[in-house]
Scaffold this active site. Structure first.
Site, PDB file in Angstrom:
ATOM      1  N   TYR A 144      -9.270  -2.139  -1.886  1.00  0.00           N
ATOM      2  CA  TYR A 144      -7.937  -2.753  -1.875  1.00  0.00           C
ATOM      3  C   TYR A 144      -8.052  -4.279  -1.840  1.00  0.00           C
ATOM      4  O   TYR A 144      -7.503  -4.978  -2.689  1.00  0.00           O
ATOM      5  CB  TYR A 144      -7.185  -2.240  -0.657  1.00  0.00           C
ATOM      6  CG  TYR A 144      -5.749  -2.706  -0.532  1.00  0.00           C
ATOM      7  CD1 TYR A 144      -4.753  -2.223  -1.390  1.00  0.00           C
ATOM      8  CD2 TYR A 144      -5.371  -3.610   0.460  1.00  0.00           C
ATOM      9  CE1 TYR A 144      -3.433  -2.631  -1.259  1.00  0.00           C
ATOM     10  CE2 TYR A 144      -4.050  -4.014   0.600  1.00  0.00           C
ATOM     11  CZ  TYR A 144      -3.082  -3.526  -0.259  1.00  0.00           C
ATOM     12  OH  TYR A 144      -1.772  -3.933  -0.120  1.00  0.00           O
ATOM     13  N   GLN A 208      -5.652  -5.479  18.893  1.00  0.00           N
ATOM     14  CA  GLN A 208      -5.529  -6.130  17.578  1.00  0.00           C
ATOM     15  C   GLN A 208      -4.058  -6.444  17.320  1.00  0.00           C
ATOM     16  O   GLN A 208      -3.181  -5.727  17.784  1.00  0.00           O
ATOM     17  CB  GLN A 208      -6.116  -5.247  16.462  1.00  0.00           C
ATOM     18  CG  GLN A 208      -5.368  -3.980  16.096  1.00  0.00           C
ATOM     19  CD  GLN A 208      -5.772  -2.761  16.917  1.00  0.00           C
ATOM     20  OE1 GLN A 208      -6.028  -2.852  18.102  1.00  0.00           O
ATOM     21  NE2 GLN A 208      -5.775  -1.592  16.296  1.00  0.00           N
ATOM     22  N   GLN A 275      -6.792  -9.780  14.078  1.00  0.00           N
ATOM     23  CA  GLN A 275      -5.540 -10.512  14.250  1.00  0.00           C
ATOM     24  C   GLN A 275      -4.977 -10.923  12.899  1.00  0.00           C
ATOM     25  O   GLN A 275      -5.716 -11.140  11.949  1.00  0.00           O
ATOM     26  CB  GLN A 275      -5.742 -11.739  15.145  1.00  0.00           C
ATOM     27  CG  GLN A 275      -6.884 -12.624  14.721  1.00  0.00           C
ATOM     28  CD  GLN A 275      -7.039 -13.851  15.613  1.00  0.00           C
ATOM     29  OE1 GLN A 275      -6.398 -13.963  16.656  1.00  0.00           O
ATOM     30  NE2 GLN A 275      -7.878 -14.768  15.194  1.00  0.00           N
TER      31      GLN A 275
HETATM   32  P1  NAD Z   1       4.022   2.163  -1.714  1.00  0.00           P
HETATM   33  O1  NAD Z   1       2.793   2.971  -1.710  1.00  0.00           O
HETATM   34  O2  NAD Z   1       5.254   2.720  -1.127  1.00  0.00           O
HETATM   35  O3  NAD Z   1       4.376   1.706  -3.206  1.00  0.00           O
HETATM   36  C1  NAD Z   1       3.446   1.596  -4.245  1.00  0.00           C
HETATM   37  C2  NAD Z   1       4.052   2.244  -5.487  1.00  0.00           C
HETATM   38  O4  NAD Z   1       3.147   2.092  -6.584  1.00  0.00           O
HETATM   39  C3  NAD Z   1       4.262   3.745  -5.313  1.00  0.00           C
HETATM   40  O5  NAD Z   1       5.533   4.109  -5.766  1.00  0.00           O
HETATM   41  C4  NAD Z   1       3.163   4.376  -6.169  1.00  0.00           C
HETATM   42  O6  NAD Z   1       3.490   5.649  -6.638  1.00  0.00           O
HETATM   43  C5  NAD Z   1       3.023   3.340  -7.264  1.00  0.00           C
HETATM   44  N1  NAD Z   1       1.703   3.345  -7.922  1.00  0.00           N
HETATM   45  C6  NAD Z   1       0.472   3.373  -7.328  1.00  0.00           C
HETATM   46  N2  NAD Z   1      -0.488   3.324  -8.271  1.00  0.00           N
HETATM   47  C7  NAD Z   1       0.142   3.260  -9.473  1.00  0.00           C
HETATM   48  C8  NAD Z   1      -0.304   3.202 -10.814  1.00  0.00           C
HETATM   49  N3  NAD Z   1      -1.611   3.211 -11.114  1.00  0.00           N
HETATM   50  N4  NAD Z   1       0.627   3.156 -11.806  1.00  0.00           N
HETATM   51  C9  NAD Z   1       1.943   3.166 -11.525  1.00  0.00           C
HETATM   52  N5  NAD Z   1       2.424   3.227 -10.273  1.00  0.00           N
HETATM   53  C10 NAD Z   1       1.540   3.270  -9.262  1.00  0.00           C
HETATM   54  O7  NAD Z   1       3.643   0.770  -1.023  1.00  0.00           O
HETATM   55  P2  NAD Z   1       4.519  -0.514  -0.705  1.00  0.00           P
HETATM   56  O8  NAD Z   1       4.354  -0.797   0.720  1.00  0.00           O
HETATM   57  O9  NAD Z   1       5.873  -0.390  -1.269  1.00  0.00           O
HETATM   58  O10 NAD Z   1       3.696  -1.630  -1.490  1.00  0.00           O
HETATM   59  C11 NAD Z   1       4.140  -2.188  -2.716  1.00  0.00           C
HETATM   60  C12 NAD Z   1       3.232  -3.334  -3.100  1.00  0.00           C
HETATM   61  O11 NAD Z   1       3.268  -4.361  -2.111  1.00  0.00           O
HETATM   62  C13 NAD Z   1       1.762  -2.942  -3.258  1.00  0.00           C
HETATM   63  O12 NAD Z   1       1.213  -3.626  -4.370  1.00  0.00           O
HETATM   64  C14 NAD Z   1       1.127  -3.426  -1.992  1.00  0.00           C
HETATM   65  O13 NAD Z   1      -0.225  -3.734  -2.165  1.00  0.00           O
HETATM   66  C15 NAD Z   1       1.953  -4.666  -1.692  1.00  0.00           C
HETATM   67  N6  NAD Z   1       1.910  -4.977  -0.245  1.00  0.00           N
HETATM   68  C16 NAD Z   1       2.598  -4.213   0.648  1.00  0.00           C
HETATM   69  C17 NAD Z   1       2.516  -4.515   2.006  1.00  0.00           C
HETATM   70  C18 NAD Z   1       3.269  -3.726   3.042  1.00  0.00           C
HETATM   71  O14 NAD Z   1       3.102  -4.015   4.216  1.00  0.00           O
HETATM   72  N7  NAD Z   1       4.089  -2.773   2.719  1.00  0.00           N
HETATM   73  C19 NAD Z   1       1.722  -5.579   2.430  1.00  0.00           C
HETATM   74  C20 NAD Z   1       1.015  -6.304   1.486  1.00  0.00           C
HETATM   75  C21 NAD Z   1       1.136  -6.012   0.139  1.00  0.00           C
HETATM   76  N1  UDP Z   2      -2.961   1.782  13.671  1.00  0.00           N
HETATM   77  C1  UDP Z   2      -2.953   2.511  14.848  1.00  0.00           C
HETATM   78  N2  UDP Z   2      -2.464   3.789  14.826  1.00  0.00           N
HETATM   79  C2  UDP Z   2      -1.951   4.352  13.688  1.00  0.00           C
HETATM   80  C3  UDP Z   2      -1.954   3.601  12.496  1.00  0.00           C
HETATM   81  C4  UDP Z   2      -2.484   2.315  12.522  1.00  0.00           C
HETATM   82  O1  UDP Z   2      -3.387   2.027  15.903  1.00  0.00           O
HETATM   83  O2  UDP Z   2      -1.519   5.518  13.769  1.00  0.00           O
HETATM   84  C5  UDP Z   2      -3.492   0.397  13.714  1.00  0.00           C
HETATM   85  C6  UDP Z   2      -4.523   0.086  12.650  1.00  0.00           C
HETATM   86  O3  UDP Z   2      -5.813   0.438  13.084  1.00  0.00           O
HETATM   87  C7  UDP Z   2      -4.342  -1.415  12.500  1.00  0.00           C
HETATM   88  C8  UDP Z   2      -2.856  -1.630  12.759  1.00  0.00           C
HETATM   89  O4  UDP Z   2      -2.401  -0.480  13.456  1.00  0.00           O
HETATM   90  O5  UDP Z   2      -5.069  -2.103  13.481  1.00  0.00           O
HETATM   91  C9  UDP Z   2      -2.033  -1.783  11.481  1.00  0.00           C
HETATM   92  O6  UDP Z   2      -2.369  -0.706  10.645  1.00  0.00           O
HETATM   93  P1  UDP Z   2      -1.654  -0.449   9.245  1.00  0.00           P
HETATM   94  O7  UDP Z   2      -2.396   0.655   8.583  1.00  0.00           O
HETATM   95  O8  UDP Z   2      -0.194  -0.314   9.436  1.00  0.00           O
HETATM   96  O9  UDP Z   2      -1.837  -1.815   8.438  1.00  0.00           O
HETATM   97  P2  UDP Z   2      -3.103  -2.774   8.158  1.00  0.00           P
HETATM   98  O10 UDP Z   2      -4.242  -2.398   9.026  1.00  0.00           O
HETATM   99  O11 UDP Z   2      -3.409  -2.563   6.723  1.00  0.00           O
HETATM  100  O12 UDP Z   2      -2.581  -4.108   8.493  1.00  0.00           O
END
Ligand code: NAD
Ligand code: UDP
Length: 314
Positions: A144, A208, A275
Site C-alpha cells: 500500500y 499508538q 504516531q
Molecule cells: P474503500 O475501500 O471503501 O474504497 C475503495 C474503493 O475502490 C472501493 O469501492 C473498491 O471496490 C474500489 N477499488 C479497489 N480496487 C479497485 C480497482 N482495481 N478498480 C476499481 N475499483 C477498485 O476505501 P476508502 O476509505 O473509501 O478509500 C478511498 C481512497 O482514499 C483510497 O485510495 C485510499 O487509499 C484513500 N485513503 C483513505 C483513507 C481513509 O482513512 N479512509 C486514508 C488515506 C487514503
Molecule cells: N487497531 C486496533 N484494533 C482494531 C483495529 C485497529 O487497535 O480492531 C489499531 C491499529 O493497530 C492501528 C490503529 O488502530 O494502530 C489504526 O488502525 P487502522 O487500521 O484504522 O488504520 P491505520 O493503521 O492504517 O492508520
C-alpha cells in the site's frame, strides 16, 4: 455542467464524494470493481439521471470524455490491501498510469487520493508535506505505502513530462457513515464491537496515536483542492490534527455507546505506525482557510447511529 469520473466511487469516501459532486450540479461517472465498495453505498444516487455507474477495474485501460478525475480506487484498510498485495500494488501503479493516460488524452484535471501512509512510521511529528517519511519497502504495509508513493511519483512526472494537470492530497485517517462493517479499520471495528457487546480489540498497548477526520471535512478539502489553479499540484495533507491514542478512542466509544464491552489487548501488527498527526498549515493556506469542522465526538455519534441501523437490518 462538468463531467467528473470518480474511481472507487462505490467505496466509503467515493460514495460521499459522488453525492456531493451531484449536489453541486455535475454529471458523475462512478467507476468501481466492488472489491471493497458496494452498490448499497450509492443506491440512493441511482435515480439521478446525471449519475452513471461503471463496473470496471482500473488496472485495465478505460476511456471516457471527462473534465475531471478523482482517483480513489484502491483498498484502504490493512486487512483488505494485504489480502492480495500484488493486486494492491497494481491498482496503485498500473491504475494510476491508466488514469493519468486518460487525463492526458482528454485533457482532464486529475486528483490522486494519496495517504498519510507515505510517511510510514514517522520520525517527525506532526508530519509536514516536506517530510520524506520512514517506510519499510518490504514490510506488510509496503504494498500500500510504496504503491501510493510510486503513484505520487507517476503523477508528478506526468505533470512535468506531459503537462497533465495534477493534484495530490495526502489523506489522514478518515471515518464516517458507509464504512464497511467488515472494513477492519479501528473506528468501525470498535463501534461494531461496542454495539454488539463484544470485546474491544486493541492491537498493542493502545498508546499508538492517530488523528481522525470526519468524511465531510475531507470531501470539502478534496473539492477545494480540485478547484485550485493549475499551478497548485500538492501534495497537501488533508486531515484533522486532533490526536488520540487508540486506548483513548476505545474509552470514548465505550462511553458514547454506553456499552458493557471489555477492552482486550492483542499483538501489534508489523510496522504499525506509533504516531500520526497532520500538519495542515499548507491546506489552510492554499485551500481558502480550509479547516476540519467536525469534532471527534460529533462524528462518532453519527457513525454509531449508522452502524446501529445496519446491525438492526441484520
Ligand atoms: P474503500 O475501500 O471503501 O474504497 C475503495 C474503493 O475502490 C472501493 O469501492 C473498491 O471496490 C474500489 N477499488 C479497489 N480496487 C479497485 C480497482 N482495481 N478498480 C476499481 N475499483 C477498485 O476505501 P476508502 O476509505 O473509501 O478509500 C478511498 C481512497 O482514499 C483510497 O485510495 C485510499 O487509499 C484513500 N485513503 C483513505 C483513507 C481513509 O482513512 N479512509 C486514508 C488515506 C487514503
Ligand atoms: N487497531 C486496533 N484494533 C482494531 C483495529 C485497529 O487497535 O480492531 C489499531 C491499529 O493497530 C492501528 C490503529 O488502530 O494502530 C489504526 O488502525 P487502522 O487500521 O484504522 O488504520 P491505520 O493503521 O492504517 O492508520
Amino acid at each position: 455542467m462538468k463531467k467528473i469520473l470518480v474511481t472507487g466511487g462505490a467505496g466509503f469516501i467515493g460514495s460521499h464524494l459522488c453525492e456531493r459532486l451531484l449536489k453541486e450540479g455535475n454529471e458523475v461517472l462512478c467507476l468501481d470493481n466492488y472489491f471493497t465498495g458496494s452498490k448499497r453505498n450509492i443506491l440512493h444516487l441511482m435515480d439521478n439521471p446525471y449519475f452513471e455507474l461503471i463496473r470496471h477495474d482500473i488496472t485495465e485501460p478505460y476511456f471516457a470524455e471527462v473534465d475531471e478525475i478523482y482517483n480513489l480506487a484502491c483498498p484502504a484498510s490493512p486487512i483488505h490491501y494485504q489480502y492480495d498485495p500484488i493486486k494492491t500494488i497494481n491498482t496503485s501503479v498500473v491504475g494510476a498510469t491508466n488514469m493519468l493516460g486518460l487525463a492526458k488524452r482528454v485533457n482532464a484535471k486529475i486528483l490522486q487520493a494519496s495517504t498519510s501512509e507515505v510517511y510510514g512510521d514517522p520520525k517527525i511529528h506532526p508530519q509536514p508535506e516536506t517530510y520524506w517519511g520512514n517506510v519499510n519497502p518490504i514490510g506488510l504495509r509496503s504494498c500500500y505505502d510504496e504503491g501510493k508513493r510510486c503513484a505520487e511519483s507517476l503523477f508528478v512526472n506526468y505533470h512535468k513530462q506531459k503537462d497533465v494537470r495534477i493534484k495530490i492530497i495526502r489523506i489522514f485517517n478518515t471515518y464516517g457513515t458507509r464504512m464497511n462493517i467488515n472494513d477492519g479499520r479501528v473506528i468501525s471495528n470498535f463501534i461494531v464491537q461496542a454495539l454488539k457487546g463484544e470485546d474491544i480489540t486493541i492491537y498493542g498497548d493502545g498508546s499508538q496515536t492517530r488523528s481522525f477526520q470526519y468524511v465531510d471535512d475531507l470531501v470539502e478539502g478534496m473539492i477545494r483542492m480540485m478547484n485550485t489553479d493549475d499551478t497548485v499540484t500538492g501534495p497537501v495533507n488533508i486531515g484533522n490534527p486532533g490526536e488520540y491514542s487508540i486506548l483513548e478512542l476505545a474509552c470514548e466509544i465505550i462511553r458514547l455507546t454506553g456499552s458493557s464491552s471489555t477492552i482486550i489487548f492483542k499483538e501489534l501488527p508489523e510496522d504499525d505506525p506509533m504516531q500520526r498527526k497532520p500538519d495542515i498549515r499548507l491546506a489552510r493556506e492554499i485551500l481558502n482557510n480550509w479547516e476540519p469542522t467536525i469534532e471527534l465526538e460529533q462524528g462518532l455519534l453519527k457513525v454509531i447511529a449508522y452502524f446501529k441501523e445496519i446491525l438492526a437490518e441484520g
